[in-house]
Design an enzyme around this catalytic site. Structure first.
Site, short mmCIF file in Angstrom:
data_model
loop_
_atom_site.label_atom_id
_atom_site.label_comp_id
_atom_site.label_asym_id
_atom_site.label_seq_id
_atom_site.Cartn_x
_atom_site.Cartn_y
_atom_site.Cartn_z
N GLU A 121 37.71 33.18 35.60
CA GLU A 121 38.81 33.34 36.57
C GLU A 121 39.80 34.39 36.08
O GLU A 121 39.79 34.79 34.93
CB GLU A 121 39.57 32.01 36.79
N ASP A 173 38.27 31.89 47.42
CA ASP A 173 38.76 31.67 46.05
C ASP A 173 39.71 32.81 45.70
O ASP A 173 40.62 33.11 46.47
CB ASP A 173 37.57 31.57 45.10
N ASN A 219 44.89 29.48 45.57
CA ASN A 219 44.03 30.59 45.17
C ASN A 219 44.39 31.83 45.98
O ASN A 219 45.30 31.81 46.80
CB ASN A 219 42.56 30.23 45.41
#
Length: 300
Positions: A18, A207, A148
Site C-alpha cells: 500500500e 482502493d 481509501n
C-alpha cells in the site's frame, strides 16, 4: 490494440502492499506492507531494496523535507528517520486501535497530512478522514468503513476520498487556505459483487488512487484485477487489466513522472488464486504517456 504489459519490480512480494510514492530527492520508490509490518524502498538506479520492520502496522507514508518521512500507523502518526530507523510520535491515534487503524494517507499541496482509517470489523461506517496540520489532528469527514482513494485534482480544489466497502468514491470542494471540505457528492459508484458472482465477472471495488496532470483519477479496483482511469467528470476513460486480482494503489514516478507503479496484495487470498497469479503482492510498473502529479511533501 493489445493490453499493456505490467512488469514486477525485482523484490519480494508484500502481504498487503500500500501507499507507494516516488521520492524525487532520492530517485526511489517507497511503499508500505501493512500486514507484513514493513516499510520498503526500491532504488532502481542502484538496484537496491531495503526494508524497515516495525512492531505494528505502517499504513501510509509521505516524504518530509530534510530526509525524514511521516508515517500513519496503527498506534498514531510518527516522524520516521530512514537513516537511523528511529520514529518519533507526533499524535496518538484518534480511535480505538483494537478495532481501527490508519489506512490510506498522503500530504496535500500545502503540506498538510491527511489519512483515512479502516474500521476493521467492517460492520458499521465508523471510519473517518483526519488531517494533521499545525500540531493538530482534526476529523474532516466520516461515515465510511474503509477509507481509501485519497487524491487531489491538479488545481487542489477537489479532494477525492473512497469508501472501499461501499464501492463509492466521493468528491469534495476544498477551501484553498484552510483546507475545509464542502459539497460532498458521488464521483464514481461501482456495483457490488452479487451473491454467487464468479470472481472474474466482478469489477472490483475502489482502493487507492492517484491523479495525473490532466486530472485523470487512476484507481485500483481491489478484487477486480484492473486499474481504471476516470475523467474529471467521473466517466470511465480507460480500464487496464492487471496480472493480479487485488491491486491496492497506484502512484506515478520515475524522473519524468511517466512510470506508473501499482502495489498489490496476497494476504488472505485462496491458494489456487495465488498459484495462478504468482505476481500477487508484487509492485507492478508500466510506462504511460501522461505523467502524474508529483508527490507532496508533508510539513509537520
Amino acid at each position: 490494440m493489445s493490453d499493456p504489459v505490467f512488469e514486477p519490480l525485482p523484490v519480494p512480494p508484500s502481504q498487503l502492499g500500500e501507499s507507494p510514492f516516488w521520492h524525487p530527492d532520492e530517485a526511489a520508490l517507497y511503499w508500505c506492507d501493512i500486514a507484513g509490518r514493513r516499510l520498503n524502498r526500491w532504488h532502481p538506479g542502484r538496484a537496491e531494496h531495503r526494508q524497515w520492520a516495525f512492531d505494528t502496522e505502517p499504513a501510509c507514508a509521505a516524504p518530509v523535507p530534510g530526509g525524514t518521512l511521516l508515517l500513519g500507523m496503527r498506534d498514531g502518526l510518527f516522524r520516521f528517520d530512514p537513516a537511523s530507523g528511529t520514529r518519533t510520535r507526533l499524535a496518538a491515534p484518534p480511535y480505538d486501535p483494537a478495532e481501527e487503524r490508519f489506512n490510506d494517507g498522503k500530504a496535500d499541496p500545502q503540506g498538510r497530512f491527511w489519512a483515512g482509517t479502516i474500521y476493521e470489523p467492517r460492520t458499521a461506517p465508523k471510519a473517518a478522514l483526519y488531517r494533521w496540520a499545525g500540531g493538530r489532528l482534526d476529523r474532516m469527514a466520516g461515515d465510511a468503513t474503509t477509507g481509501n482513494g485519497l487524491a487531489w485534482s491538479p488545481d487542489a480544489r477537489t479532494l477525492y476520498w473512497a469508501d472501499t466497502k461501499a464501492h463509492r468514491v466521493r468528491a469534495y470542494d476544498v477551501e484553498p487556505v484552510e483546507g475545509r471540505l464542502s459539497r460532498m457528492r458521488d464521483f464514481a459508484v461501482f456495483p457490488p459483487r452479487a451473491e454467487g458472482q464468479p470472481p472474474e465477472a466482478y469489477g472490483g471495488r475502489p482502493d487507492g488512487a492517484a491523479v495525473d496532470v490532466e486530472g485523470g483519477y487512476w484507481v485500483a479496483m481491489y478484487e477486480g484485477g484492473r486499474l481504471l482511469r476516470l475523467r474529471p467528470d467521473g466517466g470511465l476513460d480507460r480500464a487496464l487489466p492487471l496480472p493480479v486480482r487485488c491491486p491496492t494503489m497506484p502512484c506515478f514516478g520515475g524522473p519524468d513522472g511517466r512510470t506508473l507503479f501499482v502495489t498489490s496484495a496476497r494476504q488472505g487470498r485462496p491458494a489456487e488464486e495465488l498459484a495462478a497469479q504468482p505476481l500477487a503482492g508484487c509492485v507492478l510498473s508500466l510506462r504511460v504517456d501522461v505523467p502524474g502529479l508529483p508527490v507532496n511533501f508533508a510539513r509537520p
